[in-house]
Motif scaffolding. Sequence first.
Motif, PDB file in Angstrom:
ATOM      1  N   SER A 230       0.701   2.539  -2.912  1.00 17.78           N
ATOM      2  CA  SER A 230       0.999   1.222  -2.344  1.00 17.78           C
ATOM      3  C   SER A 230       2.281   1.296  -1.526  1.00 17.78           C
ATOM      4  O   SER A 230       3.268   1.915  -1.937  1.00 17.78           O
ATOM      5  N   GLY A 231       2.255   0.663  -0.348  1.00 17.03           N
ATOM      6  CA  GLY A 231       3.435   0.635   0.507  1.00 17.03           C
ATOM      7  C   GLY A 231       3.610   1.844   1.394  1.00 17.03           C
ATOM      8  O   GLY A 231       4.646   1.992   2.048  1.00 17.03           O
ATOM      9  N   CYS A 232       2.592   2.715   1.461  1.00 18.64           N
ATOM     10  CA  CYS A 232       2.736   3.945   2.256  1.00 18.64           C
ATOM     11  C   CYS A 232       2.463   3.719   3.738  1.00 18.64           C
ATOM     12  O   CYS A 232       2.713   4.609   4.558  1.00 18.64           O
ATOM     13  N   GLY A 233       1.907   2.565   4.123  1.00 25.97           N
ATOM     14  CA  GLY A 233       1.648   2.273   5.533  1.00 25.97           C
ATOM     15  C   GLY A 233       0.203   2.372   5.958  1.00 25.97           C
ATOM     16  O   GLY A 233      -0.128   2.114   7.115  1.00 25.97           O
ATOM     17  N   LYS A 234      -0.692   2.697   5.034  1.00 27.35           N
ATOM     18  CA  LYS A 234      -2.091   2.919   5.410  1.00 27.35           C
ATOM     19  C   LYS A 234      -2.772   1.627   5.883  1.00 27.35           C
ATOM     20  O   LYS A 234      -3.500   1.639   6.887  1.00 27.35           O
ATOM     21  N   THR A 235      -2.551   0.517   5.188  1.00 27.78           N
ATOM     22  CA  THR A 235      -3.165  -0.747   5.595  1.00 27.78           C
ATOM     23  C   THR A 235      -2.549  -1.249   6.892  1.00 27.78           C
ATOM     24  O   THR A 235      -3.249  -1.806   7.750  1.00 27.78           O
ATOM     25  N   THR A 236      -1.248  -1.047   7.070  1.00 24.82           N
ATOM     26  CA  THR A 236      -0.601  -1.441   8.324  1.00 24.82           C
ATOM     27  C   THR A 236      -1.216  -0.689   9.493  1.00 24.82           C
ATOM     28  O   THR A 236      -1.483  -1.268  10.559  1.00 24.82           O
TER      29      THR A 236
ATOM     30  N   TYR B 275     -11.266   4.280   6.719  1.00 21.98           N
ATOM     31  CA  TYR B 275     -11.383   3.749   5.356  1.00 21.98           C
ATOM     32  C   TYR B 275     -10.036   3.904   4.659  1.00 21.98           C
ATOM     33  O   TYR B 275      -9.508   5.012   4.557  1.00 21.98           O
ATOM     34  N   VAL B 276      -9.495   2.798   4.169  1.00 21.15           N
ATOM     35  CA  VAL B 276      -8.201   2.810   3.481  1.00 21.15           C
ATOM     36  C   VAL B 276      -8.421   2.695   1.979  1.00 21.15           C
ATOM     37  O   VAL B 276      -9.201   1.850   1.514  1.00 21.15           O
ATOM     38  N   THR B 277      -7.748   3.542   1.211  1.00 23.54           N
ATOM     39  CA  THR B 277      -7.837   3.482  -0.242  1.00 23.54           C
ATOM     40  C   THR B 277      -6.581   4.089  -0.850  1.00 23.54           C
ATOM     41  O   THR B 277      -5.900   4.904  -0.227  1.00 23.54           O
TER      42      THR B 277
END
Length: 381
Positions: A39-45, A190-192
């Motif tokens: 969480s917070g690594c930037g993948k969703t951004t 795909y983000v996970t």
Amino acid sequence: MAQIIFDKVSKTYEGGHSAVRELDLAIKDGEFMVLVGPSGCGKTTALRMIAGLEDITGGELRINNEVANGLAPRDRNIAMVFQSYALYPHLTVAENIAFGLRVRHVEKDAIAIKVREVAELLELTDYLNRKPAKLSGGQRQRVAMGRALVRSPNAFLMDEPLSNLDARLRGQMRAEIAKLQKMSAITTVYVTHDQVEAMTMGDRVAVMNKGTLQQLDTPRMLYDKPVNLFVASFIGSPPINFLEATIAAVDGAPAAIAGSFTLPLGETGARAHAHIGRKVILGIRPEALRPVPQTTAPGTITARTAFVEDLGATLLVHLDVTDATVLHGGMIEDEEDLKVIRPRMRAMVDGVLSVKTGDALSFSVTPNAIHVFDAETGFAL
């Protein structure tokens, strides 16, 4: 279809927080690319920047060789599937799937044909007249995917779409999504945060941490050749074991001295001559430890069983090691926060073995299965 290229793309929020830092990433046309990390690594951004839902503060994003930094979301022909199904509860399955086409004023006959085709592909034909409340979680997720697929988008963006499903359904849906992507050949990002999803679904996987791309490779290469401690600790379940060690020459060949244990190095040994005397961290995966009759011979590790997790076909044995320094098996930079948890080694052994708490055990370690990382930089030798 779409080719998506991040060229030193950055995202900095007000206050100076950098969510993504100079991301260089080329996603091939038709590829299934997985972005994975904590969480917070930037993948969703990064995913939201592809969709146009986040402004880009540095670098260029190109979709099919067109700079998309200022392109409106509606002009990108991108379809998203979210963690929440976001279905309209008052509409039937058919109406939910068709919604995106209706708002674009597509002709009714064409809508009916597309909905039927997508329903057959997703095995939803028998449920077209049902409303979401009468569907299972897996069926709802397939409806959400159908709503995206019916548009024939250039690319799919999936943001942790399986997080709301139970373990059995997640396994089933992983296979269905991967099959669907191969059949449609639509570029998919795909983000996970689940490395099992990443390893089983992606053509390639981008491992991210603190806004920075750590390694981009196939799942097999991430497992076999992690470039640093973070990737080694994040990829693999159960997590990799870490031991403090020093490179030394033993009988003329480089070996790792971890406390009282001498561990010959395989292919890594050829690259270790220049590192004699250097402190390193050894990474040994639980499945690389093989039980052997008790011995202290070179290439073996002795330990005492702390407790055993019976997983059926295998046993996950947690080991107290007194003759070497074991580092915490999680992500190495979090070690200070986890001092209250005693670091133990883990071994994955055959479920038919009889292993009890308190047993003294010896394990052989295949030299080629030992990963060696520089203790100062964290990078693989």
